[in-house]
Design a protein around this motif. Structure first.
Motif, short mmCIF file in Angstrom:
data_model
loop_
_atom_site.label_atom_id
_atom_site.label_comp_id
_atom_site.label_asym_id
_atom_site.label_seq_id
_atom_site.Cartn_x
_atom_site.Cartn_y
_atom_site.Cartn_z
N VAL A 142 -29.61 -19.32 -31.47
CA VAL A 142 -29.91 -18.86 -30.11
C VAL A 142 -31.01 -17.80 -30.04
O VAL A 142 -31.64 -17.62 -28.99
CB VAL A 142 -28.64 -18.31 -29.42
N SER A 143 -31.27 -17.10 -31.14
CA SER A 143 -32.21 -15.98 -31.10
C SER A 143 -33.61 -16.33 -30.62
O SER A 143 -34.26 -15.51 -29.95
CB SER A 143 -32.30 -15.32 -32.48
N PRO A 144 -34.16 -17.53 -30.92
CA PRO A 144 -35.51 -17.83 -30.43
C PRO A 144 -35.66 -17.78 -28.91
O PRO A 144 -36.77 -17.60 -28.41
CB PRO A 144 -35.76 -19.24 -30.97
N ALA A 145 -34.56 -17.92 -28.18
CA ALA A 145 -34.64 -17.91 -26.71
C ALA A 145 -34.59 -16.50 -26.14
O ALA A 145 -34.81 -16.30 -24.94
CB ALA A 145 -33.50 -18.74 -26.12
N VAL A 146 -34.27 -15.51 -26.98
CA VAL A 146 -34.12 -14.12 -26.51
C VAL A 146 -35.45 -13.39 -26.70
O VAL A 146 -36.09 -13.51 -27.74
CB VAL A 146 -33.00 -13.39 -27.28
N VAL A 147 -35.85 -12.63 -25.69
CA VAL A 147 -37.16 -11.98 -25.72
C VAL A 147 -37.04 -10.49 -25.43
O VAL A 147 -36.03 -10.02 -24.89
CB VAL A 147 -38.12 -12.60 -24.68
N THR A 148 -38.08 -9.77 -25.82
CA THR A 148 -38.26 -8.37 -25.44
C THR A 148 -39.10 -8.34 -24.17
O THR A 148 -40.06 -9.10 -24.04
CB THR A 148 -38.99 -7.60 -26.55
N ILE A 149 -38.73 -7.45 -23.25
CA ILE A 149 -39.49 -7.32 -22.00
C ILE A 149 -40.03 -5.91 -21.89
O ILE A 149 -39.27 -4.94 -21.95
CB ILE A 149 -38.61 -7.66 -20.78
N GLN A 150 -41.34 -5.80 -21.74
CA GLN A 150 -41.98 -4.51 -21.52
C GLN A 150 -42.57 -4.51 -20.12
O GLN A 150 -43.38 -5.37 -19.77
CB GLN A 150 -43.06 -4.26 -22.56
N ALA A 151 -42.15 -3.55 -19.30
CA ALA A 151 -42.61 -3.46 -17.92
C ALA A 151 -43.36 -2.15 -17.72
O ALA A 151 -42.89 -1.09 -18.16
CB ALA A 151 -41.42 -3.53 -16.96
N SER A 152 -44.52 -2.22 -17.08
CA SER A 152 -45.33 -1.04 -16.80
C SER A 152 -45.46 -0.87 -15.30
O SER A 152 -45.62 -1.84 -14.56
CB SER A 152 -46.73 -1.18 -17.41
N SER A 153 -45.41 0.38 -14.86
CA SER A 153 -45.60 0.68 -13.45
C SER A 153 -46.33 2.00 -13.33
O SER A 153 -46.24 2.86 -14.22
CB SER A 153 -44.26 0.74 -12.71
N THR A 154 -47.06 2.15 -12.24
CA THR A 154 -47.83 3.36 -12.00
C THR A 154 -47.19 4.14 -10.87
O THR A 154 -46.90 3.56 -9.82
CB THR A 154 -49.27 3.03 -11.63
N PRO A 155 -46.92 5.44 -11.05
CA PRO A 155 -46.35 6.23 -9.96
C PRO A 155 -47.24 6.19 -8.73
O PRO A 155 -48.47 6.05 -8.83
CB PRO A 155 -46.27 7.65 -10.54
#
Length: 502
Positions: free
Chosen positions: A64-77
């Motif tokens: 199952v691990s290939p379907a799991v991802v890391t998510i990096q989200a960026s936002s500006t104040p």
């Protein structure tokens, strides 16, 4: 540096939403070629699962691990830090600050915020699930796979009420994916495996059991949680919890923790709830929930005794929103809702969830108890407004006893409110019950619950007194009127432009 997006308190113990950390490296793991990727079905783990506890979870995790991802989200104040106003500093102080900060003590550019969480693909064409709090407000989202590839992702829909989000990666390849179990069958004591990105350590797997089901956590009215003891930490947000047959039975969301780290009490959104929400987000981009337009509370034993009820079940109506579906259908305060479409209602939370499961426009029957007699009311449900709008809606009782001025719905200060706010005996004023979005009062920062004490230097205990003060300001050729307002942070003056008055 690690950071936590939000912490809520529950019974003296921190409820930590598993959110953002600073960037961490992804583990370089091999991933099958694109043409070989396909739906991750139910593999045969019989050889690895003898009677009793599993000897190893390795086959499951590898599958199952290939379907799991890391998510990096960026936002500006929205705004940059104000910094230090050097122009108004004494010369000696200004020179010292410039030496200390290298000439950068003034206003600084807005710095992007970074959050890191987990997610998982649910289709070969790039749809993936995570938590709302991981990507809410993000201007840029990047996902990282177990094999080290990175792709941009976009938001398809968000549902803050259940803390779920649906994203999409627009790439012409097939992604490995797992299945959200829409009719899960689990029991307390069943083994589960969590895979995710705790503290930026992508591809981390932990195992444990389902410790409890049906947990009511925080103010989530539309979801009960699975409690699991598989260790999950900050950065596991949005990652999957798997059953031993490789199906997703939960979406990791929160932990109980007095320390900020895992103490073996984690909470996952059940997969049947997630499956319904994700389907709605994929189809419409949002979740439409039915709305009755009432304030409700539990029928306690004391309330049941006072009303002559035999049992403390159902939900009692404490207020009716003016012009809302319940108002139009003839609901009254002190009505006790006993059933929805002939299904019994246990308490206020049960009623909220039942209504939320209907879509707007649905015709629903409510069996209510009024003055000792049962009756049936039919209601065409509206669509639930967002929280900010919902908090501004006046009840029918408030609307009947209040006046709209400057985009504010006002009512006279009661003894109860005055005492509760610690105001001196004899203080008069007008309480803001609701504000029109975009109105003059709303633009100037007034909030629901603020108390107007003076207008134009005059005490205002009635709406007539406020109108008199407004007319006096106009007669004096004033363009604005100065209000003295009691807020949660103390008293302050606010000037409202007279052109907005009615």
């Amino acid at each position: 540096m690690l950071s936590v997006s939000k912490i809520r308190r529950l019974g003296g113990v921190s409820v930590l939403v598993l959110a953002a950390l600073a960037a961490g490296s992804l583990l370089n793991q091999s991933i099958a070629p694109a043409h070989a990727m396909q739906a991750i079905s139910e593999p045969n783990f019989a050889a690895a699962i003898p009677a009793g506890a599993p000897m190893s979870f390795a086959d499951l995790i590898e599958h199952v691990s290939p379907a799991v991802v890391t998510i990096q989200a960026s936002s500006t104040p929205d705004e940059a830090p104000a910094g230090v106003d050097l122009d108004n500093m004494p010369p000696q102080m200004r020179e010292w600050l410039e030496r200390q900060f290298g000439g950068r003590a003034g206003p600084q550019a807005a710095q992007p915020r970074q959050s890191l969480g987990s997610g998982f693909f649910i289709s070969a064409d790039g749809y993936l699930v995570t938590n709302n709090h991981v990507v809410d407000g993000a201007t840029e989202i990047t996902i990282g796979t177990a094999g080290g590839e990175t792709y941009p992702a976009r938001v398809i829909g968000l549902d803050p009420q259940t803390d779920l989000a649906l994203l999409k990666v627009d790439e012409e390849i097939e992604f490995p994916f797992v299945t959200l179990e829409d009719q899960p069958h689990y029991r307390v004591g069943d083994w589960v495996v969590a895979v995710g990105n705790p503290f930026g350590l992508g591809g981390t797997a932990t195992a444990g059991i389902i410790s409890a089901t049906g947990r009511e956590i925080g103010n989530s009215n539309y979801n009960d949680f699975l409690q699991i003891d598989a260790p999950i930490n900050r950065g596991n947000s949005g990652g999957p919890t798997f059953s031993l047959d490789g199906k997703v039975v939960g979406v990791n969301s929160q932990i109980f923790s007095p320390t900020g780290g895992s103490v073996g009490i984690g909470f996952a959104i059940p997969s049947d709830v997630a499956a319904r929400v994700v389907a709605a987000l994929r189809e419409n981009g949002h979740v439409s929930r039915g709305w009755l337009g009432v304030g409700i509370q539990n029928v306690t034993e004391d309330i049941a005794s006072a009303m002559g009820l035999e049992e403390s079940t159902g939900a009692i109506i404490s207020s009716v929103v003016a012009g809302g579906p319940a108002d139009q259908a003839g609901f009254e305060r002190e009505d006790v809702v006993l059933a929805v479409n002939d299904e019994s209602v246990e308490n206020s939370r049960d009623l909220t969830r039942r209504i939320g499961e209907f879509s707007s426009g649905t015709d629903v029957r409510f069996r209510v108890l009024r003055d000792g007699r049962e009756r049936t009311l039919r209601v065409e449900l509206g669509e639930r407004p967002d929280d900010s709008t919902l908090n501004q809606l006046p009840s029918r009782e408030q609307a009947e006893a209040s006046v709209d001025i400057f985009g504010m719905t006002l009512s006279e200060l009661s003894d109860e409110v005055r005492d509760g706010r610690g105001l001196a005996a004899g203080t008069v004023g007008l309480v803001i019950e609701s504000l029109e979005p975009g109105g003059e009062a709303s633009r100037k920062g007034l909030s629901r619950g603020d108390i107007i004490l003076e207008a134009g230097g005059r005490a205002v205990g009635t709406t007539e007194a406020l109108r008199d003060a407004i007319n006096a300001a106009r007669a004096g050729n004033r363009n604005a009127i100065l209000l003295l307002v009691e807020t949660q942070a103390g008293q302050r003056y606010i000037a409202l432009q007279l052109g907005e008055a009615e």
